[in-house]
Design a protein around this motif. Structure first.
Motif, PDB file in Angstrom:
ATOM      1  N   ARG A 102      53.702  33.097  48.422  1.00 44.83           N
ATOM      2  CA  ARG A 102      53.965  34.427  48.960  1.00 44.83           C
ATOM      3  C   ARG A 102      52.737  35.291  48.709  1.00 44.83           C
ATOM      4  NH1 ARG A 102      59.360  36.587  46.940  1.00 44.83           N
ATOM      5  NH2 ARG A 102      60.057  34.961  48.342  1.00 44.83           N
ATOM      6  N   ASP A 103      52.107  35.702  49.780  1.00 46.50           N
ATOM      7  CA  ASP A 103      50.839  36.428  49.686  1.00 46.50           C
ATOM      8  C   ASP A 103      49.853  35.557  48.900  1.00 46.50           C
ATOM      9  OD1 ASP A 103      52.709  39.494  49.276  1.00 46.50           O
ATOM     10  OD2 ASP A 103      51.925  38.562  51.109  1.00 46.50           O
ATOM     11  N   TYR A 104      49.398  35.993  47.751  1.00 48.39           N
ATOM     12  CA  TYR A 104      48.419  35.225  46.977  1.00 48.39           C
ATOM     13  C   TYR A 104      49.003  34.719  45.674  1.00 48.39           C
ATOM     14  CZ  TYR A 104      45.213  37.238  50.327  1.00 48.39           C
ATOM     15  OH  TYR A 104      44.603  37.614  51.485  1.00 48.39           O
TER      16      TYR A 104
END
Length: 120
Positions: A102-104
């Motif tokens: 999720r995202d980074y």
């Protein structure tokens, strides 16, 4: 966003085998980055047993010593743990774990746990 259902625990004599299975579902399963198994014995911290990273890289704890095999079925979104030559010290609650990208970052999800008891 991810639900994990485990099965396959139970009672077995030393030297026996068990196969644990974990099925993942939910709207985020397409973002699963890692799948694996951890265990926690009474009075001890939860520890890694085995995990698969990016569907290809497998990591095993030293105590596995070639006795356990982890496998993942991407089509079914399942991760199995074949445990052979079980010993009383393998007695623990075994937890399925997945990490979602999720995202980074990686967000962990845990199953409810399944008891494995090995009698001597």
């Amino acid at each position: 966003q991810v639900q994990l259902v485990e099965s396959g625990g139970g009672l077995v004599q030393a030297g026996g085998s068990l196969r644990l299975s974990c099925s993942a579902s939910g709207r985020s399963i397409s973002s699963i980055e890692t799948m694996g198994w951890y265990r926690q014995a009474p009075g001890k911290q939860r520890e890694l047993v085995a995990r698969i990273i990016s569907g290809a890289i497998t990591i095993y704890a030293d105590f596995v010593k070639g006795r356990f095999t982890i496998s993942r079925d991407n089509a079914k979104n399942t991760v199995d743990l074949q445990m052979n030559s079980l010993q009383p010290e393998d007695t623990a609650v075994y937890y399925c774990n997945v990490e979602i990208k999720r995202d980074y970052s990686l967000v962990p999800y845990w199953g409810q746990g399944t008891q494995v008891t090995v009698s001597s």
